[in-house]
Write an enzyme that holds these catalytic residues in place. Structure first.
Site, short mmCIF file in Angstrom:
data_model
loop_
_atom_site.label_atom_id
_atom_site.label_comp_id
_atom_site.label_asym_id
_atom_site.label_seq_id
_atom_site.Cartn_x
_atom_site.Cartn_y
_atom_site.Cartn_z
N LYS A 1 0.82 -1.22 0.04
CA LYS A 1 -0.15 -0.06 -0.11
C LYS A 1 1.07 1.31 -0.01
CE LYS A 1 -2.20 0.70 3.59
NZ LYS A 1 -3.09 0.69 4.75
N ARG B 1 -10.99 2.17 8.48
CA ARG B 1 -10.70 0.69 8.54
C ARG B 1 -11.90 -0.15 8.54
NH1 ARG B 1 -5.25 -0.61 9.79
NH2 ARG B 1 -3.95 1.50 10.20
N ARG C 1 11.95 -10.94 6.80
CA ARG C 1 12.35 -9.69 7.35
C ARG C 1 12.98 -10.09 8.77
NH1 ARG C 1 8.23 -5.15 7.22
NH2 ARG C 1 7.09 -6.26 8.84
N ARG D 1 11.18 -10.41 14.71
CA ARG D 1 10.00 -9.93 15.60
C ARG D 1 8.97 -10.73 15.72
NH1 ARG D 1 8.36 -3.97 13.93
NH2 ARG D 1 7.75 -5.31 12.20
N ARG E 1 -2.80 -11.81 11.65
CA ARG E 1 -3.25 -10.25 11.26
C ARG E 1 -3.97 -10.28 10.05
NH1 ARG E 1 2.21 -8.69 12.05
NH2 ARG E 1 2.25 -7.40 10.11
#
Length: 288
Positions: free
Chosen positions: A76, A153, A187, A220, A231
């Site tokens: 995005k 949202r 990541r 993380r 998520r």
């Protein structure tokens, strides 16, 4: 409630013209012409009040509010950056950045929002909308278009925002969950410096080690595949009603793919067409 207005020659001409306009332009024409009829039948005090409404400034200056929807890690930010580069009439409004700035500057909005954030609660919709409107009122009055990123949202937020802003274009980026999970789970970070590596396109020189210090890299918890999937599932559950809401309004376009560089040319073409259609509708209305 709108009053019934007896059809005049001007109304009939407008209706006949709208029938030959593209769908997006027809919607704008309806909004603009109804607004003109309404102000023609109000006294000067009412007209002044209506003109101060942000949506009236949008229509007067042919400005737009563009919303971009997309999953976390779905490109995005990349697409938004390309839009701002190619369509400089848009001002980027990231509600997340705005909120953090208000908190840092300890504004009245920031102090109020921090109370909810410190308790781990979502900032109420009315507070978020007040923040967006306060920070964009000059932009709207100057006739500049907005690119909203991060708000609304949910459908409830969208309905509430509609009372203040006319969201007339929505881009929905639909990226496969598998692609996003792969991107994010690749990541890894160096905690001490904040350096970020990605095994897909920016790997460390030595696997699992920071390039400068040789210290171990960590992942993380939020970047682990199982966390990313949760998520994404939550996003889809919350956002589906929002997508359906904008579908009923006829203002949303969904773009599917796995690479931003492949998706963006389609976004650019659609957005260019929307802006041209709306500009055409505005030119027609000025001739009525």
């Amino acid at each position: 409630m709108l009053k019934a207005i007896a059809p005049t020659s001007r109304t009939i001409n407008a209706l006949s013209i709208r029938q030959h306009l593209p769908t997006s332009s027809r919607a704008l024409a309806t909004l603009s012409y109804d607004y003109a009829d309404h102000t023609d039948n109000t006294n000067s005090n009412s007209t002044t009040t209506t003109a101060s409404n942000p949506t009236s400034h949008q229509r007067e200056h042919n400005a737009h509010t563009l919303l971009i929807l997309g999953k976390p890690g779905g490109g995005k930010g990349t697409i938004s950056g390309k839009i701002l580069n190619d369509f400089p009439q848009f001002r980027h409004v990231s509600t997340g950045d705005q909120l953090r700035q208000h908190v840092r500057n300890e504004t009245s909005l920031g102090r109020e929002a921090k109370k909810y954030m410190d308790e781990g609660c979502l900032v109420p919709d009315n507070l978020m909308i007040q923040m967006v409107m306060n920070d964009t009122v000059d932009t709207i009055k100057n006739g500049q278009s907005l690119l909203l990123d991060g708000f609304p949202r949910t459908m409830e937020q969208a309905v509430a925002l509609d009372k203040s802003l006319d969201v007339d274009m929505v881009i929905n980026l639909c990226i496969p969950n598998e692609t996003i999970i792969e991107r994010i789970s690749d990541r890894w970070i160096h905690p001490a410096s904040g350096r970020v590596y990605n095994y897909s396109y920016r790997p460390p020189q030595v696997e699992g080690k920071d390039d400068e210090t040789g210290e171990p890299l960590v992942q993380r918890d939020d970047d682990k595949p199982e966390s990313v999937l949760k998520r994404l599932q939550k996003y889809e559950m919350v956002t589906k009603p929002l997508v359906d809401y904008y579908k009923t309004k006829g203002v949303i376009q969904t773009f599917r793919g796995t690479e931003s560089d492949v998706i963006y040319p389609e976004v650019n073409e659609w957005l260019s067409n929307q802006l041209e259609d709306n500009a055409t509708a505005t030119r027609v209305l000025t001739q009525i």
